[in-house]
Design an enzyme around this catalytic site. Sequence first.
Site, PDB file in Angstrom:
ATOM      1  N   THR A  66      18.630  19.531 -21.463  1.00  0.00           N
ATOM      2  CA  THR A  66      16.785  19.303 -21.118  1.00  0.00           C
ATOM      3  C   THR A  66      15.739  20.028 -22.229  1.00  0.00           C
ATOM      4  O   THR A  66      16.478  20.914 -22.837  1.00  0.00           O
ATOM      5  CB  THR A  66      17.399  18.922 -19.903  1.00  0.00           C
ATOM      6  OG1 THR A  66      15.584  18.536 -19.469  1.00  0.00           O
ATOM      7  CG2 THR A  66      16.660  20.359 -19.395  1.00  0.00           C
ATOM      8  N   LYS A  70      16.236  20.407 -26.204  1.00  0.00           N
ATOM      9  CA  LYS A  70      17.217  19.104 -27.570  1.00  0.00           C
ATOM     10  C   LYS A  70      16.904  18.804 -28.827  1.00  0.00           C
ATOM     11  O   LYS A  70      18.298  18.175 -29.128  1.00  0.00           O
ATOM     12  CB  LYS A  70      16.475  17.901 -26.725  1.00  0.00           C
ATOM     13  CG  LYS A  70      16.226  17.233 -25.785  1.00  0.00           C
ATOM     14  CD  LYS A  70      15.561  15.748 -24.858  1.00  0.00           C
ATOM     15  CE  LYS A  70      16.486  15.810 -23.235  1.00  0.00           C
ATOM     16  NZ  LYS A  70      15.334  14.343 -22.782  1.00  0.00           N
ATOM     17  N   ASN A  91      20.452  15.439 -26.237  1.00  0.00           N
ATOM     18  CA  ASN A  91      20.895  15.604 -24.422  1.00  0.00           C
ATOM     19  C   ASN A  91      21.977  15.638 -24.115  1.00  0.00           C
ATOM     20  O   ASN A  91      22.288  16.231 -22.925  1.00  0.00           O
ATOM     21  CB  ASN A  91      20.058  14.590 -23.942  1.00  0.00           C
ATOM     22  CG  ASN A  91      20.091  12.669 -23.555  1.00  0.00           C
ATOM     23  OD1 ASN A  91      21.628  12.570 -24.900  1.00  0.00           O
ATOM     24  ND2 ASN A  91      20.263  12.086 -22.431  1.00  0.00           N
ATOM     25  N   GLY A 140       8.824  11.736 -27.884  1.00  0.00           N
ATOM     26  CA  GLY A 140      10.278  12.149 -27.896  1.00  0.00           C
ATOM     27  C   GLY A 140      10.908  10.653 -27.046  1.00  0.00           C
ATOM     28  O   GLY A 140      11.899   9.870 -27.810  1.00  0.00           O
ATOM     29  N   TYR A 254       9.188   7.702 -14.457  1.00  0.00           N
ATOM     30  CA  TYR A 254       9.922   7.556 -12.791  1.00  0.00           C
ATOM     31  C   TYR A 254       9.091   7.943 -11.635  1.00  0.00           C
ATOM     32  O   TYR A 254       9.488   7.968 -10.476  1.00  0.00           O
ATOM     33  CB  TYR A 254      11.226   7.318 -13.006  1.00  0.00           C
ATOM     34  CG  TYR A 254      10.954   9.353 -13.364  1.00  0.00           C
ATOM     35  CD1 TYR A 254      11.629   9.301 -15.195  1.00  0.00           C
ATOM     36  CD2 TYR A 254      11.277  10.153 -12.699  1.00  0.00           C
ATOM     37  CE1 TYR A 254      12.072  10.725 -15.146  1.00  0.00           C
ATOM     38  CE2 TYR A 254      11.699  11.483 -13.319  1.00  0.00           C
ATOM     39  CZ  TYR A 254      11.926  11.473 -14.458  1.00  0.00           C
ATOM     40  OH  TYR A 254      12.024  12.460 -14.615  1.00  0.00           O
TER      41      TYR A 254
HETATM   42  P1  NAP Z   1       6.177  13.586 -25.498  1.00  0.00           P
HETATM   43  O1  NAP Z   1       7.304  13.287 -26.137  1.00  0.00           O
HETATM   44  O2  NAP Z   1       4.917  14.449 -25.186  1.00  0.00           O
HETATM   45  O3  NAP Z   1       5.488  11.958 -26.306  1.00  0.00           O
HETATM   46  C1  NAP Z   1       4.083  11.402 -25.125  1.00  0.00           C
HETATM   47  C2  NAP Z   1       3.173  10.653 -25.955  1.00  0.00           C
HETATM   48  O4  NAP Z   1       2.271   9.896 -24.795  1.00  0.00           O
HETATM   49  C3  NAP Z   1       3.146  10.497 -27.228  1.00  0.00           C
HETATM   50  O5  NAP Z   1       2.980   8.803 -27.497  1.00  0.00           O
HETATM   51  C4  NAP Z   1       1.438  10.269 -26.544  1.00  0.00           C
HETATM   52  O6  NAP Z   1       0.721  10.155 -28.032  1.00  0.00           O
HETATM   53  C5  NAP Z   1       1.267   9.981 -25.681  1.00  0.00           C
HETATM   54  N1  NAP Z   1       0.218  10.542 -24.686  1.00  0.00           N
HETATM   55  C6  NAP Z   1      -0.075  11.018 -23.844  1.00  0.00           C
HETATM   56  N2  NAP Z   1      -1.382  11.565 -23.346  1.00  0.00           N
HETATM   57  C7  NAP Z   1      -1.940  10.371 -23.520  1.00  0.00           C
HETATM   58  C8  NAP Z   1      -3.179  10.346 -23.712  1.00  0.00           C
HETATM   59  N3  NAP Z   1      -3.946  11.021 -22.907  1.00  0.00           N
HETATM   60  N4  NAP Z   1      -4.013   8.975 -23.630  1.00  0.00           N
HETATM   61  C9  NAP Z   1      -2.632   8.088 -24.488  1.00  0.00           C
HETATM   62  N5  NAP Z   1      -1.527   8.221 -24.887  1.00  0.00           N
HETATM   63  C10 NAP Z   1      -1.565  10.402 -24.271  1.00  0.00           C
HETATM   64  O7  NAP Z   1       6.773  12.698 -24.356  1.00  0.00           O
HETATM   65  P2  NAP Z   1       8.360  11.983 -23.818  1.00  0.00           P
HETATM   66  O8  NAP Z   1       9.053  13.257 -24.005  1.00  0.00           O
HETATM   67  O9  NAP Z   1       8.337  10.338 -24.796  1.00  0.00           O
HETATM   68  O10 NAP Z   1       8.229  11.412 -22.773  1.00  0.00           O
HETATM   69  C11 NAP Z   1       7.163  10.872 -21.992  1.00  0.00           C
HETATM   70  C12 NAP Z   1       7.209   9.906 -20.688  1.00  0.00           C
HETATM   71  O11 NAP Z   1       8.477   9.305 -20.785  1.00  0.00           O
HETATM   72  C13 NAP Z   1       7.257  10.865 -19.704  1.00  0.00           C
HETATM   73  O12 NAP Z   1       5.947  10.674 -18.698  1.00  0.00           O
HETATM   74  C14 NAP Z   1       8.810  10.867 -19.194  1.00  0.00           C
HETATM   75  O13 NAP Z   1       8.966  11.422 -17.697  1.00  0.00           O
HETATM   76  C15 NAP Z   1       8.754   9.787 -19.544  1.00  0.00           C
HETATM   77  N6  NAP Z   1      10.401  10.043 -19.727  1.00  0.00           N
HETATM   78  C16 NAP Z   1      11.409   9.034 -19.342  1.00  0.00           C
HETATM   79  C17 NAP Z   1      12.550   9.265 -19.509  1.00  0.00           C
HETATM   80  C18 NAP Z   1      13.312   7.813 -18.519  1.00  0.00           C
HETATM   81  O14 NAP Z   1      14.893   8.647 -18.376  1.00  0.00           O
HETATM   82  N7  NAP Z   1      13.338   7.485 -17.659  1.00  0.00           N
HETATM   83  C19 NAP Z   1      13.194   9.878 -20.640  1.00  0.00           C
HETATM   84  C20 NAP Z   1      12.706  10.267 -21.556  1.00  0.00           C
HETATM   85  C21 NAP Z   1      11.278  10.684 -20.982  1.00  0.00           C
HETATM   86  P3  NAP Z   1      -0.054  11.247 -29.163  1.00  0.00           P
HETATM   87  O15 NAP Z   1       1.303  10.508 -29.914  1.00  0.00           O
HETATM   88  O16 NAP Z   1      -1.522  10.511 -29.398  1.00  0.00           O
HETATM   89  O17 NAP Z   1      -0.020  12.658 -28.438  1.00  0.00           O
END
Ligand code: NAP
Length: 314
Positions: A66, A70, A91, A140, A254
Amino acid sequence: MATGNAKVCGVIGNPVGHSLSPLMHNEIAKAMGLDYIYVPCPVAEDAVGDAVRGAYALGFAGLNVTVPYKQRVIPFLAETDESVRCIGACNTLVRLPDSKIEGYRGYKGYNTDAEGLFRAMRDQGMEIRGRDCLLIGAGGAARAAAYLLIREGAASVTVLNRSQDKAEALAADMRRMAAEKSTAPPGSGMPPEGLSGSITAVSALPPERWRKLPGDSYLAVQTTSVGMYPHVDASPIEDRDFYKKIAQAVDVIYTPSRTRFMEFTEAAGGRVCGGLDMLIYQGVAALELWNPGVKVPREVVDRVRKIMEEQLHG
Ligand code: NAP
């Protein structure tokens, strides 16, 4: 109850105290009577390689990885699955059997996030093949969803992300994946099994220009962190008219279990699914890789979901 012969797996990260994976895996082991135990392993920044080699020496059958390792774990792997090469993050590590000639063989890396999303969508009857899709976000989680949408033969994917450069970069990677898929030999990770002769068409669009979208019944995957606790009143696109274009949607968030994005989609007549099932199924997919022949049944998934909902939302 684990015996002296138990298969041992765990999660490495920093921190790991918040991880729900030990609870989830050990509940599945209990429900299915598996001789299997899953432990949290906090690992210091400079010790990722030592942790992987140490886990192998200790006989760990596998590891989850995690945040923040990763990507950093990849150089320490003996082999990587197609999912890791396409998503660029790993992962799940699966122990390769010792070889009499080579001795230490190490672990093969997988990314089970895409498979987790796939199984969650399949449970909801959300078919990807041949669909026009929206991918909201380019981080991600978006990369795992991107790999899945290409793997499963979406007709088209439009990436909508706040930072247009990241949206364009992800769209370019997806075009490469789609081109590789169309020429991949049978039996490789991405067989050319999409719709006959079709390659997923991929584009990027600034979110504020959503009115340019030609369709009105998209399958949407929301992967941004917008709307995640504690900012539960936010949604990546606030204009309610946008949601009339969505027939089905998954939000990978979630916490909360029902996001503003899900509320808007449902209010506009679409069907929705939250991110908890993706989280559960990425773990189930890892457990099944570590325990060949084991298939976690639906009733065990339902039981684990209840326990995790209690843990997350009280
Ligand atoms: P990340 O790599 O940091 O990516 C964040 C994304 O959100 C980017 O596209 C970013 O856009 C956008 N963003 C953040 N703040 C924003 C704002 N104020 N306005 C518009 N866009 C915004 O994060 P991640 O790891 O992909 O995780 C994203 C979400 O997925 C989290 O909530 C995480 O808990 C969830 N997740 C869930 C699972 C599951 O198994 N259900 C697995 C992985 C992740 P920019 O490119 O413009 O910064």
